[in-house]
Design a protein around this motif. Structure first.
Motif, PDB file in Angstrom:
ATOM      1  N   ARG A   4     -37.449  20.878  27.963  1.00 48.56           N
ATOM      2  CA  ARG A   4     -38.145  19.647  28.358  1.00 48.56           C
ATOM      3  C   ARG A   4     -38.463  19.792  29.723  1.00 48.56           C
ATOM      4  O   ARG A   4     -38.042  20.105  30.616  1.00 48.56           O
ATOM      5  CB  ARG A   4     -37.588  18.311  28.268  1.00 48.56           C
ATOM      6  CG  ARG A   4     -37.267  18.229  26.669  1.00 48.56           C
ATOM      7  CD  ARG A   4     -36.713  16.672  26.481  1.00 48.56           C
ATOM      8  NE  ARG A   4     -36.572  16.464  25.309  1.00 48.56           N
ATOM      9  CZ  ARG A   4     -35.911  15.181  24.755  1.00 48.56           C
ATOM     10  NH1 ARG A   4     -35.590  14.439  25.436  1.00 48.56           N
ATOM     11  NH2 ARG A   4     -35.621  15.116  23.290  1.00 48.56           N
ATOM     12  N   LYS A   5     -40.019  19.241  29.967  1.00 49.06           N
ATOM     13  CA  LYS A   5     -40.619  19.495  31.308  1.00 49.06           C
ATOM     14  C   LYS A   5     -41.185  18.073  31.199  1.00 49.06           C
ATOM     15  O   LYS A   5     -41.387  17.444  30.395  1.00 49.06           O
ATOM     16  CB  LYS A   5     -41.497  20.430  31.358  1.00 49.06           C
ATOM     17  CG  LYS A   5     -41.220  21.794  30.903  1.00 49.06           C
ATOM     18  CD  LYS A   5     -42.401  22.847  31.376  1.00 49.06           C
ATOM     19  CE  LYS A   5     -41.865  24.139  30.853  1.00 49.06           C
ATOM     20  NZ  LYS A   5     -40.881  24.843  31.479  1.00 49.06           N
ATOM     21  N   GLY A   6     -41.149  17.584  32.743  1.00 50.73           N
ATOM     22  CA  GLY A   6     -41.428  16.319  33.105  1.00 50.73           C
ATOM     23  C   GLY A   6     -40.262  15.302  33.347  1.00 50.73           C
ATOM     24  O   GLY A   6     -39.187  15.585  33.331  1.00 50.73           O
ATOM     25  N   SER A   7     -40.489  14.104  33.511  1.00 57.16           N
ATOM     26  CA  SER A   7     -39.672  13.189  33.895  1.00 57.16           C
ATOM     27  C   SER A   7     -38.925  12.530  32.726  1.00 57.16           C
ATOM     28  O   SER A   7     -39.275  12.589  31.218  1.00 57.16           O
ATOM     29  CB  SER A   7     -40.102  12.131  34.690  1.00 57.16           C
ATOM     30  OG  SER A   7     -41.007  11.312  33.781  1.00 57.16           O
ATOM     31  N   ALA A   8     -37.976  11.693  32.893  1.00 55.24           N
ATOM     32  CA  ALA A   8     -37.293  11.109  31.830  1.00 55.24           C
ATOM     33  C   ALA A   8     -38.196  10.245  31.334  1.00 55.24           C
ATOM     34  O   ALA A   8     -38.256  10.144  29.745  1.00 55.24           O
ATOM     35  CB  ALA A   8     -35.893  10.137  32.175  1.00 55.24           C
ATOM     36  N   TRP A   9     -39.177   9.518  32.050  1.00 50.71           N
ATOM     37  CA  TRP A   9     -40.192   8.609  31.230  1.00 50.71           C
ATOM     38  C   TRP A   9     -40.920   9.435  30.206  1.00 50.71           C
ATOM     39  O   TRP A   9     -41.446   8.831  29.084  1.00 50.71           O
ATOM     40  CB  TRP A   9     -40.943   8.007  32.383  1.00 50.71           C
ATOM     41  CG  TRP A   9     -41.999   7.136  31.743  1.00 50.71           C
ATOM     42  CD1 TRP A   9     -43.313   7.365  31.799  1.00 50.71           C
ATOM     43  CD2 TRP A   9     -41.859   5.656  31.369  1.00 50.71           C
ATOM     44  NE1 TRP A   9     -44.024   6.419  31.247  1.00 50.71           N
ATOM     45  CE2 TRP A   9     -43.205   5.080  30.860  1.00 50.71           C
ATOM     46  CE3 TRP A   9     -40.476   4.840  31.034  1.00 50.71           C
ATOM     47  CZ2 TRP A   9     -43.211   3.918  30.182  1.00 50.71           C
ATOM     48  CZ3 TRP A   9     -41.013   3.590  30.697  1.00 50.71           C
ATOM     49  CH2 TRP A   9     -42.162   3.209  30.164  1.00 50.71           C
ATOM     50  N   ASP A  10     -41.393  10.510  30.756  1.00 49.92           N
ATOM     51  CA  ASP A  10     -42.491  11.440  29.825  1.00 49.92           C
ATOM     52  C   ASP A  10     -41.530  11.752  28.562  1.00 49.92           C
ATOM     53  O   ASP A  10     -42.191  12.152  27.671  1.00 49.92           O
ATOM     54  CB  ASP A  10     -42.899  12.530  30.526  1.00 49.92           C
ATOM     55  CG  ASP A  10     -43.718  12.223  31.821  1.00 49.92           C
ATOM     56  OD1 ASP A  10     -44.296  11.239  31.655  1.00 49.92           O
ATOM     57  OD2 ASP A  10     -43.714  12.836  32.792  1.00 49.92           O
ATOM     58  N   ASN A  11     -40.359  12.140  28.512  1.00 51.20           N
ATOM     59  CA  ASN A  11     -39.620  12.685  27.500  1.00 51.20           C
ATOM     60  C   ASN A  11     -39.069  11.640  26.723  1.00 51.20           C
ATOM     61  O   ASN A  11     -37.949  12.119  25.947  1.00 51.20           O
ATOM     62  CB  ASN A  11     -38.309  13.623  28.090  1.00 51.20           C
ATOM     63  CG  ASN A  11     -39.174  14.797  28.732  1.00 51.20           C
ATOM     64  OD1 ASN A  11     -40.199  15.406  28.319  1.00 51.20           O
ATOM     65  ND2 ASN A  11     -38.777  15.265  29.866  1.00 51.20           N
ATOM     66  N   ARG A  12     -39.268  10.405  26.639  1.00 45.16           N
ATOM     67  CA  ARG A  12     -38.585   9.375  26.058  1.00 45.16           C
ATOM     68  C   ARG A  12     -38.949   9.525  24.564  1.00 45.16           C
ATOM     69  O   ARG A  12     -39.711   9.877  24.105  1.00 45.16           O
ATOM     70  CB  ARG A  12     -38.932   8.028  26.350  1.00 45.16           C
ATOM     71  CG  ARG A  12     -40.284   7.503  26.375  1.00 45.16           C
ATOM     72  CD  ARG A  12     -40.868   6.128  27.221  1.00 45.16           C
ATOM     73  NE  ARG A  12     -42.051   5.858  27.070  1.00 45.16           N
ATOM     74  CZ  ARG A  12     -43.272   6.667  27.477  1.00 45.16           C
ATOM     75  NH1 ARG A  12     -42.981   7.391  28.208  1.00 45.16           N
ATOM     76  NH2 ARG A  12     -44.332   6.049  27.075  1.00 45.16           N
TER      77      ARG A  12
END
Length: 105
Positions: free
Chosen positions: A88-96
């Motif tokens: 996964r790339k991105g923040s935890a918000w993006d990967n929710r």
């Protein structure tokens, strides 16, 4: 008791015991282990050796020294590593996983 009827405890031991030697690793298994290491992102020879020896509980100089059953166990461990860490790339918000109330607005 009657001597003609064998007793439950009068069992003869087998005259010869055949113990099969473990099967050696197959070329296909070696290739699959190498490919699985690449897919898992394990590129260092030291890391690979550490994983192999943690599964076999012995020192292994080469993948060709493995037994077929050990190779099977190593493949299971490597494939478990691949599924346990998603790419996964991105923040935890993006990967929710689920939508939040903000997404539903």
């Amino acid at each position: 008791m009657n001597d003609e009827i064998p007793s439950l405890f009068d069992v003869e031991a087998p005259s010869t015991s055949t113990v099969q030697a473990p099967l050696p690793v197959r070329s296909e298994q070696v290739a699959e282990i190498r490919k699985s290491f690449e897919l898992a992102g394990v590129t260092s020879q030291d890391q690979r050796k550490e994983i192999v020896e943690s599964v076999t509980f012995r020192s292994v100089a080469s993948l060709r020294d493995l037994q077929a059953v050990e190779a099977h166990r190593i493949l299971k461990v490597i494939k478990g590593m691949q599924t346990s860490k998603p790419n996964r790339k991105g923040s935890a918000w993006d990967n929710r996983e689920e939508d939040t109330w903000i997404d539903k607005l």
